[in-house]
Write a protein that holds these residues in place. Structure first.
Motif, short mmCIF file in Angstrom:
data_model
loop_
_atom_site.label_atom_id
_atom_site.label_comp_id
_atom_site.label_asym_id
_atom_site.label_seq_id
_atom_site.Cartn_x
_atom_site.Cartn_y
_atom_site.Cartn_z
N ALA A 174 0.83 -1.38 -0.18
CA ALA A 174 0.01 0.01 -0.17
C ALA A 174 0.69 1.03 0.04
CB ALA A 174 -0.75 0.15 1.04
N LYS A 175 1.10 2.26 -1.12
CA LYS A 175 1.98 3.20 -1.05
C LYS A 175 1.25 4.37 -0.04
CE LYS A 175 4.14 4.26 -5.24
NZ LYS A 175 4.27 4.52 -6.33
N ASN A 176 2.25 4.67 -0.10
CA ASN A 176 2.11 6.06 1.58
C ASN A 176 3.21 6.75 0.75
OD1 ASN A 176 0.50 4.90 3.36
ND2 ASN A 176 2.62 3.37 3.71
N ASP A 187 3.56 12.16 7.64
CA ASP A 187 2.68 11.90 7.54
C ASP A 187 2.47 10.48 6.73
OD1 ASP A 187 1.94 13.98 7.48
OD2 ASP A 187 1.00 15.27 5.38
N VAL A 188 3.81 9.37 5.96
CA VAL A 188 4.28 8.38 5.99
C VAL A 188 3.90 7.24 6.99
CG1 VAL A 188 5.44 6.98 4.90
CG2 VAL A 188 5.66 9.17 4.04
N ASN A 189 3.19 6.54 6.63
CA ASN A 189 2.92 5.46 7.96
C ASN A 189 4.10 4.74 8.34
OD1 ASN A 189 1.41 4.32 10.14
ND2 ASN A 189 0.59 3.13 9.04
N LEU A 190 4.97 4.83 8.36
CA LEU A 190 6.17 4.52 8.17
C LEU A 190 6.79 3.22 9.78
CD1 LEU A 190 9.47 3.70 7.08
CD2 LEU A 190 10.15 5.83 8.46
N GLU A 191 6.80 2.02 9.59
CA GLU A 191 6.91 1.41 11.14
C GLU A 191 7.55 2.09 11.72
OE1 GLU A 191 7.25 -1.11 7.59
OE2 GLU A 191 5.35 -1.34 7.83
N GLN A 212 9.02 10.30 2.67
CA GLN A 212 8.33 11.71 1.23
C GLN A 212 7.55 9.93 1.14
OE1 GLN A 212 11.26 13.05 -1.32
NE2 GLN A 212 10.22 15.31 -0.52
N LYS A 213 7.97 9.05 0.67
CA LYS A 213 7.30 8.06 -0.08
C LYS A 213 7.64 6.42 0.97
CE LYS A 213 6.35 9.52 -4.36
NZ LYS A 213 6.58 9.62 -6.07
N TYR A 214 6.31 5.50 0.75
CA TYR A 214 7.23 4.27 1.84
C TYR A 214 6.37 3.31 1.07
CZ TYR A 214 7.13 0.43 5.63
OH TYR A 214 7.23 -0.78 5.13
N THR A 215 6.51 2.40 0.36
CA THR A 215 5.83 1.47 -0.29
C THR A 215 6.52 -0.17 0.73
OG1 THR A 215 6.28 2.02 -2.20
CG2 THR A 215 5.15 -0.21 -1.91
N THR A 241 10.50 -3.72 -1.70
CA THR A 241 9.85 -2.37 -0.40
C THR A 241 10.96 -1.47 -1.31
OG1 THR A 241 10.06 -4.65 1.58
CG2 THR A 241 11.19 -2.29 1.76
N LYS A 242 9.67 -0.27 -0.89
CA LYS A 242 10.98 1.22 -1.81
C LYS A 242 10.76 2.31 -0.17
CE LYS A 242 9.15 -0.26 -5.99
NZ LYS A 242 7.75 0.03 -7.08
N LEU A 243 11.84 3.05 -0.82
CA LEU A 243 11.50 4.26 0.31
C LEU A 243 11.74 5.59 -0.59
CD1 LEU A 243 13.00 2.66 3.03
CD2 LEU A 243 11.17 3.74 3.77
N ASN A 244 11.78 6.62 -0.16
CA ASN A 244 11.98 7.75 -1.13
C ASN A 244 12.61 8.53 -0.22
OD1 ASN A 244 11.12 10.33 -2.06
ND2 ASN A 244 12.12 9.33 -3.63
N VAL A 245 13.54 9.69 0.32
CA VAL A 245 13.35 10.74 1.55
C VAL A 245 14.06 12.22 0.73
CG1 VAL A 245 13.80 8.53 3.28
CG2 VAL A 245 16.06 9.40 2.25
N ARG A 246 14.15 12.74 1.76
CA ARG A 246 14.47 13.76 0.90
C ARG A 246 15.61 14.74 2.75
NH1 ARG A 246 13.45 18.47 -1.63
NH2 ARG A 246 11.57 17.37 -2.14
#
Lengths: 194, 204
Positions: A189-191, B56-60, B106-109, B125-130
């Motif tokens: 689920a993409k956030n 705002d990302v629901n990151l573990e 910024q983004k987390y899959t 698993t994808k992460l994108n950060v600033r």
């Protein structure tokens, strides 16, 4: 050619001690497997809880992916590697304990290579069944200089809650309840942060 | 005549012996000054790694902590900074040339190791950060958007290691300003503001 005629009843009586021994052996094996299934949750002679864990990263000088035992002794959370010295942090310095659940493939790199080498897509079938759910315990604590540290441990399913309760009883700090449990094995689920 | 010849020969020999040493020391100085990435100047900076902001990302929580710890490790490995401090470290208060590394997700899959093992093409698993390198007074001197993924082998947390490695790589290859020049610029800006205020206040 002399054959002795032995009745079935006599034969059964003769076999009775063998059966008893066999039953005892089965019972012994069964009880030993029962004990072996629960190795990660043993009480020390002193009564302190000791839980089998894998240190993923961040806990003092313990090496990453080291297996050992987590225990609470003398106001400190201690990680004792299977071989080597123990490392510990004071429970008073722990700022937060967070639980999560992770679905992992078992067997590590050798198993992954074995799966890759299995012909006719057999590795995919193996992959479908060779996974296990683990609890992840994330600790946030401060060092003597006030520096923020984070440590992640991987425990058998159900042991995370046990450790959390023990830490709570020993006086560790905790975050809000809604932040406590987050599932890690959710579907894609993409956030997006907009 | 003979003594003159002998003297000139000795002087010539001495010059021949001394010249290579002078040249080599000059070259060494040059290479030190023009080291790629301007590391000689950048080594004067120290860095404080701030806590990871999940936004705002629901990151573990495990991912947040893993990014932070991996960043500390990878930045130390680059040897680009004099010291690498943890967030909240009191000993960083006395350090003059300090940069603060801020990381915002910024983004987390979320991915799945089992899906990767079974399908190969899905479950990444994808992460994108600033990431921002700021001075104490909040001036951003470097800003990058970095990705960290795990697509085939490895657990989900491996994405955080890849991300930290990429962040450290970006910082290593970028040119940071000289800390003294930056401090002088700040001083000049401060002096300009002060003088402007001094002019403006009597006018009021």
């Amino acid at each position: 050619m002399n054959y002795r005629n032995i009745s079935w009843q006599a034969a059964a009586v003769d076999c009775l001690p063998i059966r008893r021994n066999l039953a005892c052996l089965i019972l012994l094996v069964w009880s030993s497997t029962l004990f072996a299934q629960n190795p990660g949750n043993a009480k020390n002679p002193t009564g302190a809880l000791s839980i089998g864990a894998t240190h993923v990263l961040g806990f003092e000088s313990a090496p990453n992916n080291a297996t050992g035992k987590l225990s609470i002794e003398g106001g400190a959370l201690q990680f004792q590697k299977t071989e080597g010295p123990a490392t510990q942090v004071s429970i008073g310095s722990i700022q937060n304990v967070l639980l999560g659940v992770e679905d992992k493939q078992v067997g590590g790199t050798p198993m992954a290579l074995g799966r890759a080498a299995t012909p006719f897509g057999g590795g995919r079938v193996i992959g479908l069944f060779s996974h296990k759910m683990y609890d992840t315990v994330t600790l946030e604590y401060l060092d003597a200089n006030g520096g923020f540290h984070g440590a992640i441990f991987q425990l058998n399913k159900g042991k995370g809650e046990l450790l959390k309760n023990q830490l709570l009883a020993s006086g560790a700090h905790f975050a809000k309840p809604e932040e406590q449990t987050t599932k890690q094995s959710s579907p894609e689920a993409k956030n997006d942060n907009k | 005549m003979t003594t003159n010849n002998a003297l000139s020969f000795r002087i010539l020999a001495a010059v021949i012996l001394v010249i290579p040493f002078m040249c080599s020391s000059h070259l060494t100085a040059q290479t030190a000054a023009t080291k790629p990435g301007g590391s000689s100047s950048a080594q004067k900076w120290s860095v404080l790694v701030d806590k990871v902001d999940a936004g705002d990302v629901n990151l573990e929580p495990a991912f947040r902590i893993a990014i932070y710890e991996n960043l500390l490790d990878e930045l130390t490995k680059t040897k680009r900074f004099k010291q690498v401090f943890r967030s909240g470290d009191h000993s960083a208060n006395d350090v003059s040339d300090l940069l603060i590394l801020k990381t915002t997700v910024q983004k987390y899959t979320p991915g799945s190791e089992t899906r990767r093992a079974v399908t190969t093409v899905s479950g990444a698993t994808k992460l994108n950060v600033r990431t921002q390198l700021c001075t104490r007074d909040g001036n951003v001197i470097l800003e990058k958007v970095v990705d960290g993924n795990v697509r085939f082998l490895g657990g989900n947390l491996r994405a955080t290691h890849n991300l930290a490695h990429n962040v450290a790589g970006k910082i290593k290859e970028s040119t940071l300003p000289d800390p003294k020049a930056s401090a002088a610029k700040d001083k000049a800006a401060h002096a300009m503001v002060t003088s402007a205020l001094l002019v403006a206040v009597p006018a009021l």
